[in-house]
Design an enzyme around this catalytic site. Structure first.
Site, mmCIF file in Angstrom:
data_model
loop_
_atom_site.group_PDB
_atom_site.id
_atom_site.type_symbol
_atom_site.label_atom_id
_atom_site.label_comp_id
_atom_site.label_asym_id
_atom_site.label_seq_id
_atom_site.Cartn_x
_atom_site.Cartn_y
_atom_site.Cartn_z
ATOM 1 N N HIS A 57 0.941 -1.117 0.120
ATOM 2 C CA HIS A 57 -0.027 0.055 0.011
ATOM 3 C C HIS A 57 0.953 1.126 -0.035
ATOM 4 O O HIS A 57 2.144 1.193 0.554
ATOM 5 C CB HIS A 57 -0.728 -0.041 1.263
ATOM 6 C CG HIS A 57 -2.159 -0.653 1.137
ATOM 7 N ND1 HIS A 57 -3.300 0.066 1.303
ATOM 8 C CD2 HIS A 57 -2.469 -1.650 0.636
ATOM 9 C CE1 HIS A 57 -4.515 -0.841 0.943
ATOM 10 N NE2 HIS A 57 -3.945 -1.914 0.575
ATOM 11 N N GLU A 96 -6.525 -0.106 -6.082
ATOM 12 C CA GLU A 96 -7.729 0.681 -5.579
ATOM 13 C C GLU A 96 -7.019 2.123 -5.704
ATOM 14 O O GLU A 96 -5.931 2.436 -5.652
ATOM 15 C CB GLU A 96 -7.616 0.391 -3.947
ATOM 16 C CG GLU A 96 -7.881 -0.956 -3.444
ATOM 17 C CD GLU A 96 -6.516 -1.567 -3.155
ATOM 18 O OE1 GLU A 96 -5.355 -1.145 -3.006
ATOM 19 O OE2 GLU A 96 -6.503 -2.918 -3.064
#
Length: 322
Positions: free
Chosen positions: A37, A106
């Protein structure tokens, strides 16, 4: 089934991630996965180390436990040619213990490069091209590629492991499942999607492994565990179609504003009753998953979970799911 240990970069400082996996290897976990991430899901989580730096340290600090990204997005923040180089280097550093887990990403992590966030159809097109590029570079020859979304100009990898790094592809729905069936060595999902697993097997993935993950909140105080699970995992309640689109932690906080602790506890095993964990794994086993990793909630509760897992959880699971 094989049972693994999840390193959640969004909740744990980078040095602790390395120390946690060293002890998880000693505790007998069968493999490990690490999130990749740029942002945490929630400000409360408070961390988001660069997974590939941590992976390099893990390759040197551990000896036998397999390593895997869960998952890396190769369509925007990283160019697929760079992902191929990173993964091949990890294959060398880990003596063949590394698997490249890939997903279509995402908005939360990919918007940082300032290119906007494509529609899901475009993301799938980009994802397929990216995997084609990575697979070609793993072959060791010069690669030129002219696709709709990506261009590669005379790229070649000079440090390759003895065997190509296996590629896993994440899928939640049928279209991604078909992509995985065509291109992947294994399927990944964070939901027990039995229909997607069946599709994967029928359309080219027969006999290949299927990897899943269960968030858990182990501890002796059940109520405290429920509160901790809510603090860490409430972001996931809106489900994947929403999670892929929101741009920042503040948006996930707003989306999860009405999620109650008891709502999270329905999908996150809490406490120290091993039967609850067996029941949770059973759902994934019934859906055709062959590998399940556990993501313990809270950086300060990792050691307690590993001690309990070594003594109780892993022996019980291996008896139920040989």
């Amino acid at each position: 089934m094989e049972f693994g240990y999840t390193l959640l970069c969004e909740q744990t400082p980078p040095k602790q991630l390395v120390a946690d996996l060293v002890e998880a290897e000693e505790a007998g976990f069968g493999y490990s996965v690490i999130s990749d991430h740029y942002f945490p899901w929630l400000e409360d989580q408070g961390h988001s180390a660069y997974a590939w730096s941590v992976l390099g340290a893990l390759a040197q600090a551990t000896h036998r436990i397999p390593l895997m990204t869960f998952v890396t997005c190769p369509i925007m923040r990283y160019h697929p040619a760079v992902v191929a180089q990173k993964a091949a280097t990890m294959g060398v550093l880990s003596d063949g213990r590394f698997t490249l887990g890939l997903g279509s990403g995402e908005n939360l992590n990919e918007h940082v490069v300032g290119r906007g966030w494509p529609s899901v159809d475009v993301r799938h097109e980009m994802f397929e091209e990216a995997v084609e590029i990575i697979r070609a570079l793993f072959g060791g020859d010069y690669v030129n590629y002219r696709g709709r979304h990506f261009t590669v100009d005379s790229a070649k990898l000079y440090d390759l492991p003895d065997r190509p790094v296996p590629i896993g592809m994440a899928a939640y729905g049928p279209r991604a499942g078909r992509l995985a069936a065509r291109h992947a060595d294994l399927l990944i999902s964070d939901q027990p999607v039995g229909n997607v697993v069946d599709l994967f097997h029928k359309e080219g993935g027969a006999g290949k492994p299927v990897y899943g993950q269960i968030p858990v909140a182990y501890g002796d105080d059940y109520d405290e565990c429920v509160q901790r699970a809510h603090r860490i995992w409430r972001f996931s309640a809106p489900a994947w179609k929403v999670m892929a689109e929101l741009p920042g932690p503040v948006n996930f906080e707003a989306a999860a504003g009405t999620v109650r602790p008891e709502d999270v506890a329905k999908s996150v095993p809490c406490g120290n009753n091993v039967d609850d964990y067996v029941q949770a794994v059973q759902q994934w086993a019934d859906a055709g998953f062959t590998h399940i990793s556990f993501c313990q909630s809270g950086p300060d509760h990792q050691k307690d979970f590993r001690t309990w897992a070594e003594a109780d959880l892993l022996p019980t699971l291996r008896q139920h799911f040989p």
